[in-house]
Design a protein around this motif. Sequence first.
Motif, PDB file in Angstrom:
ATOM      1  N   ARG A   1     -12.377  71.640  50.685  1.00  0.00           N
ATOM      2  CA  ARG A   1     -13.341  71.367  49.619  1.00  0.00           C
ATOM      3  C   ARG A   1     -12.637  71.380  48.274  1.00  0.00           C
ATOM      4  O   ARG A   1     -12.040  72.383  47.901  1.00  0.00           O
ATOM      5  CB  ARG A   1     -14.455  72.404  49.657  1.00  0.00           C
ATOM      6  CG  ARG A   1     -15.226  72.279  50.969  1.00  0.00           C
ATOM      7  CD  ARG A   1     -16.148  73.424  51.238  1.00  0.00           C
ATOM      8  NE  ARG A   1     -16.738  73.244  52.554  1.00  0.00           N
ATOM      9  CZ  ARG A   1     -18.036  73.318  52.802  1.00  0.00           C
ATOM     10  NH1 ARG A   1     -18.878  73.592  51.832  1.00  0.00           N
ATOM     11  NH2 ARG A   1     -18.481  73.130  54.018  1.00  0.00           N
ATOM     12  N   VAL A   2     -12.682  70.258  47.601  1.00  0.00           N
ATOM     13  CA  VAL A   2     -12.078  70.122  46.284  1.00  0.00           C
ATOM     14  C   VAL A   2     -13.213  70.211  45.273  1.00  0.00           C
ATOM     15  O   VAL A   2     -14.114  69.372  45.267  1.00  0.00           O
ATOM     16  CB  VAL A   2     -11.310  68.789  46.153  1.00  0.00           C
ATOM     17  CG1 VAL A   2     -10.751  68.633  44.749  1.00  0.00           C
ATOM     18  CG2 VAL A   2     -10.194  68.728  47.194  1.00  0.00           C
TER      19      VAL A   2
ATOM     20  N   THR B   1      -7.226  63.283  46.498  1.00  0.00           N
ATOM     21  CA  THR B   1      -7.614  63.984  47.719  1.00  0.00           C
ATOM     22  C   THR B   1      -7.489  63.066  48.927  1.00  0.00           C
ATOM     23  O   THR B   1      -7.022  63.494  49.991  1.00  0.00           O
ATOM     24  CB  THR B   1      -9.053  64.524  47.579  1.00  0.00           C
ATOM     25  OG1 THR B   1      -9.114  65.400  46.446  1.00  0.00           O
ATOM     26  CG2 THR B   1      -9.491  65.271  48.825  1.00  0.00           C
TER      27      THR B   1
ATOM     28  N   THR C   1      -9.701  71.663  38.370  1.00  0.00           N
ATOM     29  CA  THR C   1     -10.017  71.374  39.765  1.00  0.00           C
ATOM     30  C   THR C   1      -9.352  72.432  40.642  1.00  0.00           C
ATOM     31  O   THR C   1      -8.192  72.763  40.443  1.00  0.00           O
ATOM     32  CB  THR C   1      -9.519  69.967  40.150  1.00  0.00           C
ATOM     33  OG1 THR C   1     -10.174  69.016  39.312  1.00  0.00           O
ATOM     34  CG2 THR C   1      -9.807  69.649  41.590  1.00  0.00           C
TER      35      THR C   1
ATOM     36  N   PHE D   1      -9.488  74.190  44.930  1.00  0.00           N
ATOM     37  CA  PHE D   1      -9.801  73.812  46.302  1.00  0.00           C
ATOM     38  C   PHE D   1      -9.768  75.017  47.217  1.00  0.00           C
ATOM     39  O   PHE D   1      -9.182  76.051  46.904  1.00  0.00           O
ATOM     40  CB  PHE D   1      -8.837  72.737  46.810  1.00  0.00           C
ATOM     41  CG  PHE D   1      -7.390  73.108  46.661  1.00  0.00           C
ATOM     42  CD1 PHE D   1      -6.751  73.883  47.606  1.00  0.00           C
ATOM     43  CD2 PHE D   1      -6.669  72.688  45.556  1.00  0.00           C
ATOM     44  CE1 PHE D   1      -5.418  74.236  47.451  1.00  0.00           C
ATOM     45  CE2 PHE D   1      -5.332  73.018  45.396  1.00  0.00           C
ATOM     46  CZ  PHE D   1      -4.710  73.797  46.347  1.00  0.00           C
TER      47      PHE D   1
ATOM     48  N   SER E   1      -8.684  80.278  50.536  1.00  0.00           N
ATOM     49  CA  SER E   1      -8.388  79.686  49.223  1.00  0.00           C
ATOM     50  C   SER E   1      -6.998  80.119  48.783  1.00  0.00           C
ATOM     51  O   SER E   1      -6.498  81.153  49.206  1.00  0.00           O
ATOM     52  CB  SER E   1      -9.441  80.097  48.191  1.00  0.00           C
ATOM     53  OG  SER E   1      -9.469  81.489  48.034  1.00  0.00           O
TER      54      SER E   1
ATOM     55  N   LEU F   1      -1.869  70.836  47.522  1.00  0.00           N
ATOM     56  CA  LEU F   1      -2.945  70.750  48.513  1.00  0.00           C
ATOM     57  C   LEU F   1      -2.375  70.481  49.905  1.00  0.00           C
ATOM     58  O   LEU F   1      -2.826  71.082  50.885  1.00  0.00           O
ATOM     59  CB  LEU F   1      -3.955  69.666  48.117  1.00  0.00           C
ATOM     60  CG  LEU F   1      -5.167  69.513  49.035  1.00  0.00           C
ATOM     61  CD1 LEU F   1      -5.946  70.813  49.168  1.00  0.00           C
ATOM     62  CD2 LEU F   1      -6.074  68.392  48.531  1.00  0.00           C
TER      63      LEU F   1
END
Length: 194
Positions: A43-44, A65, A103, A105, A116, A132
Amino acid sequence: SSGINAEYGEELRKFVRTSDKPLAGNYDCSHCDKIYDAVDTVRVYTSKDYGSGVDKNTKYWQEKTALVAKKFKGKGIHFVICDESKQDTDMRAMRLTDLGQETVFGIKTAKGTKYSPDIETLEDMDDFIETLTEFVEDFLDGKLPVRRKSAPVPKKQSGPVTVVVGDSFAEVVQDTKKDVLIEFYAPWCGHCKA
Protein backbone atom coordinates in the motif's frame (compact mmCIF):
# COMPACT_ATOMS: atom_id res chain seq x y z
CA SER A 1 -5.39 -33.17 -27.68
CA SER A 2 -6.49 -33.29 -24.02
CA GLY A 3 -2.86 -32.71 -22.91
CA ILE A 4 -2.69 -29.54 -24.95
CA ASN A 5 -5.99 -28.28 -23.50
CA ALA A 6 -4.85 -29.04 -19.97
CA GLU A 7 -1.59 -27.18 -20.56
CA TYR A 8 -3.38 -24.14 -21.98
CA GLY A 9 -5.97 -24.35 -19.23
CA GLU A 10 -3.28 -24.11 -16.55
CA GLU A 11 -1.59 -21.23 -18.38
CA LEU A 12 -4.93 -19.44 -18.61
CA ARG A 13 -5.61 -19.95 -14.87
CA LYS A 14 -2.14 -18.59 -14.03
CA PHE A 15 -2.68 -15.57 -16.30
CA VAL A 16 -6.03 -14.79 -14.67
CA ARG A 17 -4.59 -15.15 -11.14
CA THR A 18 -1.72 -12.78 -11.92
CA SER A 19 -3.63 -10.29 -14.08
CA ASP A 20 -6.97 -9.88 -12.34
CA LYS A 21 -5.93 -6.56 -10.74
CA PRO A 22 -4.15 -3.53 -12.18
CA LEU A 23 -0.40 -3.20 -11.55
CA ALA A 24 -0.99 -0.23 -9.23
CA GLY A 25 -4.68 -0.17 -8.40
CA ASN A 26 -6.78 2.39 -6.58
CA TYR A 27 -7.66 1.26 -3.06
CA ASP A 28 -10.22 3.99 -2.49
CA CYS A 29 -13.04 2.65 -4.67
CA SER A 30 -16.38 1.59 -3.18
CA HIS A 31 -15.59 -2.17 -3.06
CA CYS A 32 -11.80 -2.09 -2.91
CA ASP A 33 -11.67 -3.27 0.68
CA LYS A 34 -13.33 -6.53 -0.43
CA ILE A 35 -10.97 -6.85 -3.41
CA TYR A 36 -7.63 -5.92 -1.84
CA ASP A 37 -8.10 -6.95 1.79
CA ALA A 38 -8.43 -10.57 0.58
CA VAL A 39 -4.87 -10.58 -0.80
CA ASP A 40 -1.43 -9.43 0.31
CA THR A 41 -1.02 -5.81 -0.79
CA VAL A 42 1.73 -3.24 -0.92
CA ARG A 43 0.00 0.00 0.00
CA VAL A 44 1.48 3.28 -1.16
CA TYR A 45 -0.03 6.12 0.86
CA THR A 46 -0.05 9.61 -0.64
CA SER A 47 -2.34 12.60 -0.79
CA LYS A 48 -4.46 12.29 -3.87
CA ASP A 49 -7.45 13.42 -5.84
CA TYR A 50 -7.85 10.14 -7.63
CA GLY A 51 -9.84 10.04 -10.82
CA SER A 52 -10.26 13.77 -11.37
CA GLY A 53 -7.79 13.75 -14.25
CA VAL A 54 -5.84 16.69 -12.87
CA ASP A 55 -3.92 15.11 -10.01
CA LYS A 56 -0.34 14.87 -11.26
CA ASN A 57 0.87 13.72 -7.83
CA THR A 58 -1.25 10.56 -7.90
CA LYS A 59 -0.26 9.75 -11.49
CA TYR A 60 3.43 10.26 -10.63
CA TRP A 61 3.33 7.84 -7.68
CA GLN A 62 1.10 5.37 -9.51
CA GLU A 63 3.58 5.17 -12.40
CA LYS A 64 6.54 4.66 -10.04
CA THR A 65 4.60 1.99 -8.11
CA ALA A 66 3.63 0.20 -11.35
CA LEU A 67 7.33 -0.06 -12.30
CA VAL A 68 7.97 -1.92 -9.04
CA ALA A 69 4.79 -4.00 -9.36
CA LYS A 70 5.93 -5.33 -12.76
CA LYS A 71 8.97 -6.88 -11.06
CA PHE A 72 6.73 -8.87 -8.70
CA LYS A 73 3.91 -9.85 -11.05
CA GLY A 74 2.90 -13.44 -10.37
CA LYS A 75 4.53 -13.53 -6.92
CA GLY A 76 1.25 -13.30 -4.97
CA ILE A 77 1.43 -9.65 -3.98
CA HIS A 78 -0.60 -6.74 -5.33
CA PHE A 79 0.08 -3.00 -5.30
CA VAL A 80 -2.41 -0.23 -4.52
CA ILE A 81 -2.35 3.54 -4.19
CA CYS A 82 -4.17 4.74 -1.09
CA ASP A 83 -5.40 8.20 -0.16
CA GLU A 84 -3.65 8.90 3.14
CA SER A 85 -6.60 11.02 4.32
CA LYS A 86 -8.84 7.93 4.19
CA GLN A 87 -6.42 5.37 5.62
CA ASP A 88 -5.53 6.82 9.02
CA THR A 89 -6.24 3.61 10.98
CA ASP A 90 -3.95 1.40 8.88
CA MET A 91 -1.27 4.09 8.68
CA ARG A 92 -1.25 4.53 12.48
CA ALA A 93 -1.02 0.76 12.99
CA MET A 94 1.99 0.71 10.65
CA ARG A 95 3.49 3.80 12.32
CA LEU A 96 3.43 5.76 9.09
CA THR A 97 1.76 8.96 10.29
CA ASP A 98 3.39 12.28 11.17
CA LEU A 99 6.69 11.41 9.48
CA GLY A 100 6.88 14.45 7.25
CA GLN A 101 7.15 12.28 4.13
CA GLU A 102 5.07 13.01 1.04
CA THR A 103 4.60 9.33 0.25
CA VAL A 104 5.05 6.27 2.48
CA PHE A 105 4.32 2.59 2.04
CA GLY A 106 3.63 -0.61 3.92
CA ILE A 107 2.28 -4.10 3.40
CA LYS A 108 -0.95 -5.53 4.72
CA THR A 109 -1.51 -9.26 4.29
CA ALA A 110 -4.80 -11.03 3.70
CA LYS A 111 -4.62 -12.09 7.37
CA GLY A 112 -4.31 -8.45 8.48
CA THR A 113 -0.64 -8.61 9.44
CA LYS A 114 1.13 -5.32 8.79
CA TYR A 115 4.69 -4.50 7.78
CA SER A 116 6.30 -1.11 7.28
CA PRO A 117 9.79 0.24 6.81
CA ASP A 118 11.57 1.82 9.74
CA ILE A 119 11.70 5.60 9.96
CA GLU A 120 15.36 5.73 8.90
CA THR A 121 14.56 3.91 5.65
CA LEU A 122 11.85 6.43 4.80
CA GLU A 123 13.95 9.44 5.82
CA ASP A 124 16.93 8.26 3.73
CA MET A 125 14.81 7.32 0.71
CA ASP A 126 16.57 8.86 -2.29
CA ASP A 127 15.14 6.44 -4.83
CA PHE A 128 11.51 5.39 -4.26
CA ILE A 129 11.64 2.54 -6.77
CA GLU A 130 14.82 1.03 -5.31
CA THR A 131 13.63 1.40 -1.71
CA LEU A 132 10.19 -0.08 -2.40
CA THR A 133 11.72 -2.95 -4.42
CA GLU A 134 14.10 -3.86 -1.57
CA PHE A 135 11.24 -3.64 0.95
CA VAL A 136 9.04 -6.02 -1.06
CA GLU A 137 11.95 -8.43 -1.64
CA ASP A 138 12.61 -8.48 2.12
CA PHE A 139 8.91 -9.18 2.76
CA LEU A 140 8.83 -12.06 0.29
CA ASP A 141 12.06 -13.45 1.80
CA GLY A 142 10.53 -13.31 5.31
CA LYS A 143 13.06 -10.75 6.55
CA LEU A 144 10.66 -8.03 7.74
CA PRO A 145 9.47 -7.83 11.34
CA VAL A 146 5.72 -7.65 11.87
CA ARG A 147 4.58 -4.16 12.79
CA ARG A 148 2.52 -4.40 15.97
CA LYS A 149 0.66 -1.73 17.80
CA SER A 150 2.85 -1.05 20.82
CA ALA A 151 3.65 1.51 23.43
CA PRO A 152 7.29 2.62 23.32
CA VAL A 153 9.76 0.24 24.97
CA PRO A 154 10.64 1.75 28.37
CA LYS A 155 14.15 3.22 28.26
CA LYS A 156 14.77 2.37 31.89
CA GLN A 157 13.32 -0.41 34.02
CA SER A 158 13.15 0.15 37.76
CA GLY A 159 12.41 -2.35 40.47
CA PRO A 160 11.84 -6.10 40.30
CA VAL A 161 9.00 -5.84 37.73
CA THR A 162 9.85 -5.50 34.04
CA VAL A 163 7.37 -3.60 31.93
CA VAL A 164 6.77 -5.43 28.66
CA VAL A 165 5.15 -3.85 25.59
CA GLY A 166 4.31 -5.27 22.17
CA ASP A 167 7.75 -4.52 20.74
CA SER A 168 9.63 -6.14 23.64
CA PHE A 169 7.33 -9.13 24.25
CA ALA A 170 9.29 -11.75 22.26
CA GLU A 171 12.65 -10.65 23.65
CA VAL A 172 11.56 -10.69 27.30
CA VAL A 173 8.77 -13.25 27.60
CA GLN A 174 9.92 -15.86 25.11
CA ASP A 175 13.52 -15.99 26.35
CA THR A 176 14.01 -19.68 27.21
CA LYS A 177 16.82 -18.83 29.65
CA LYS A 178 14.40 -17.07 32.00
CA ASP A 179 11.38 -18.09 34.01
CA VAL A 180 8.71 -15.50 33.36
CA LEU A 181 5.37 -14.83 34.97
CA ILE A 182 3.41 -12.27 33.03
CA GLU A 183 0.37 -10.23 33.99
CA PHE A 184 -1.71 -8.71 31.22
CA TYR A 185 -3.74 -5.66 32.04
CA ALA A 186 -5.25 -2.59 30.48
CA PRO A 187 -4.34 0.64 32.31
CA TRP A 188 -7.79 2.11 31.64
CA CYS A 189 -9.65 -0.92 33.03
CA GLY A 190 -10.92 -0.58 36.61
CA HIS A 191 -10.94 -4.36 37.17
CA CYS A 192 -7.32 -4.62 35.99
CA LYS A 193 -6.16 -1.93 38.42
CA ALA A 194 -7.70 -3.68 41.40
